[in-house]
Design a protein around this motif. Structure first.
Motif, mmCIF file in Angstrom:
data_model
loop_
_atom_site.group_PDB
_atom_site.id
_atom_site.type_symbol
_atom_site.label_atom_id
_atom_site.label_comp_id
_atom_site.label_asym_id
_atom_site.label_seq_id
_atom_site.Cartn_x
_atom_site.Cartn_y
_atom_site.Cartn_z
ATOM 1 N N ALA A 95 50.565 -11.902 134.421
ATOM 2 C CA ALA A 95 51.166 -10.826 133.635
ATOM 3 C C ALA A 95 52.256 -11.396 132.736
ATOM 4 O O ALA A 95 53.072 -12.202 133.167
ATOM 5 C CB ALA A 95 51.738 -9.760 134.551
ATOM 6 N N GLN A 96 52.258 -11.004 131.477
ATOM 7 C CA GLN A 96 53.256 -11.455 130.513
ATOM 8 C C GLN A 96 53.939 -10.228 129.919
ATOM 9 O O GLN A 96 53.276 -9.363 129.354
ATOM 10 C CB GLN A 96 52.589 -12.264 129.409
ATOM 11 N N HIS A 97 55.258 -10.195 130.067
ATOM 12 C CA HIS A 97 56.030 -9.076 129.544
ATOM 13 C C HIS A 97 56.983 -9.603 128.481
ATOM 14 O O HIS A 97 57.485 -10.723 128.586
ATOM 15 C CB HIS A 97 56.824 -8.398 130.663
ATOM 16 N N PRO A 98 57.275 -8.810 127.452
ATOM 17 C CA PRO A 98 58.203 -9.277 126.417
ATOM 18 C C PRO A 98 59.610 -9.466 126.988
ATOM 19 O O PRO A 98 60.033 -8.735 127.875
ATOM 20 C CB PRO A 98 58.171 -8.172 125.367
ATOM 21 N N LYS A 99 60.334 -10.472 126.457
ATOM 22 C CA LYS A 99 61.691 -10.725 126.937
ATOM 23 C C LYS A 99 62.669 -9.693 126.403
ATOM 24 O O LYS A 99 63.651 -9.370 127.038
ATOM 25 C CB LYS A 99 62.128 -12.127 126.530
ATOM 26 N N TYR A 100 62.432 -9.195 125.196
ATOM 27 C CA TYR A 100 63.323 -8.222 124.587
ATOM 28 C C TYR A 100 62.514 -7.007 124.167
ATOM 29 O O TYR A 100 61.415 -7.125 123.655
ATOM 30 C CB TYR A 100 64.014 -8.827 123.358
ATOM 31 N N TYR A 101 63.117 -5.862 124.375
ATOM 32 C CA TYR A 101 62.482 -4.615 123.980
ATOM 33 C C TYR A 101 63.257 -4.024 122.822
ATOM 34 O O TYR A 101 64.485 -4.043 122.811
ATOM 35 C CB TYR A 101 62.454 -3.610 125.140
ATOM 36 N N GLY A 102 62.557 -3.496 121.832
ATOM 37 C CA GLY A 102 63.199 -2.886 120.682
ATOM 38 C C GLY A 102 63.466 -1.416 120.931
ATOM 39 O O GLY A 102 63.241 -0.889 122.026
ATOM 40 N N PRO A 103 63.950 -0.739 119.910
ATOM 41 C CA PRO A 103 64.222 0.694 120.064
ATOM 42 C C PRO A 103 62.916 1.475 120.231
ATOM 43 O O PRO A 103 61.847 1.006 119.849
ATOM 44 C CB PRO A 103 64.914 1.064 118.754
ATOM 45 N N ALA A 104 63.031 2.656 120.799
ATOM 46 C CA ALA A 104 61.866 3.509 120.992
ATOM 47 C C ALA A 104 61.285 3.887 119.637
ATOM 48 O O ALA A 104 62.010 4.135 118.678
ATOM 49 C CB ALA A 104 62.243 4.763 121.762
ATOM 50 N N VAL A 105 59.976 3.933 119.539
ATOM 51 C CA VAL A 105 59.303 4.289 118.305
ATOM 52 C C VAL A 105 59.032 5.781 118.328
ATOM 53 O O VAL A 105 58.529 6.316 119.317
ATOM 54 C CB VAL A 105 57.979 3.506 118.160
ATOM 55 N N THR A 106 59.406 6.460 117.250
ATOM 56 C CA THR A 106 59.183 7.896 117.156
ATOM 57 C C THR A 106 58.054 8.167 116.175
ATOM 58 O O THR A 106 58.065 7.655 115.061
ATOM 59 C CB THR A 106 60.465 8.612 116.693
#
Length: 116
Positions: A95-106
């Protein structure tokens, strides 16, 4: 009124007796079959498929799907009238998850109402 109730009870009891006694004369045997499909869409990132076969008494098959975390899921299964549906699930890859998450997309629908 009493006459209507008696007639209704007689009709219902005759239908129940007939349903218990009636057996179809011709009962077709299940036919063997085989099918498979694969879907690969590089633009959307979809990659999945299935294969299944039957000998007329039991069904054997498997399906695979690429998961969003980078792993591949495979399900091997059998199904019959005695054991039911029996599945073996396995995963391949890490499993590979992103290290950084951006703002929620609306997203906005046709009425201008936003939802996440």
């Amino acid at each position: 009124m009493f006459h209507k109730v008696v007639v209704t009870l007689l009709v219902v009891s005759a239908a129940v007796i007939y349903a218990d006694v009636y057996e179809p004369v011709y009962k077709p045997e299940p036919l063997p079959y085989y099918f498979n499909y694969n879907v690969y869409d590089d633009y959307k990132g979809a990659n999945y498929g299935q294969q299944e076969k039957s000998d007329g008494k039991a069904v054997y098959g498997s399906y695979t799907v690429d998961l969003p975390d980078g792993r591949k899921q495979r399900v091997d299964y059998t199904a019959d009238h005695y054991k039911g549906y029996v599945a073996k699930v396995s995963y391949y890859g890490k499993a590979q998850h992103p290290k950084y998450y951006g703002p929620a997309v609306t997203f906005f629908n046709q009425y201008g109402n936003g939802y996440h």
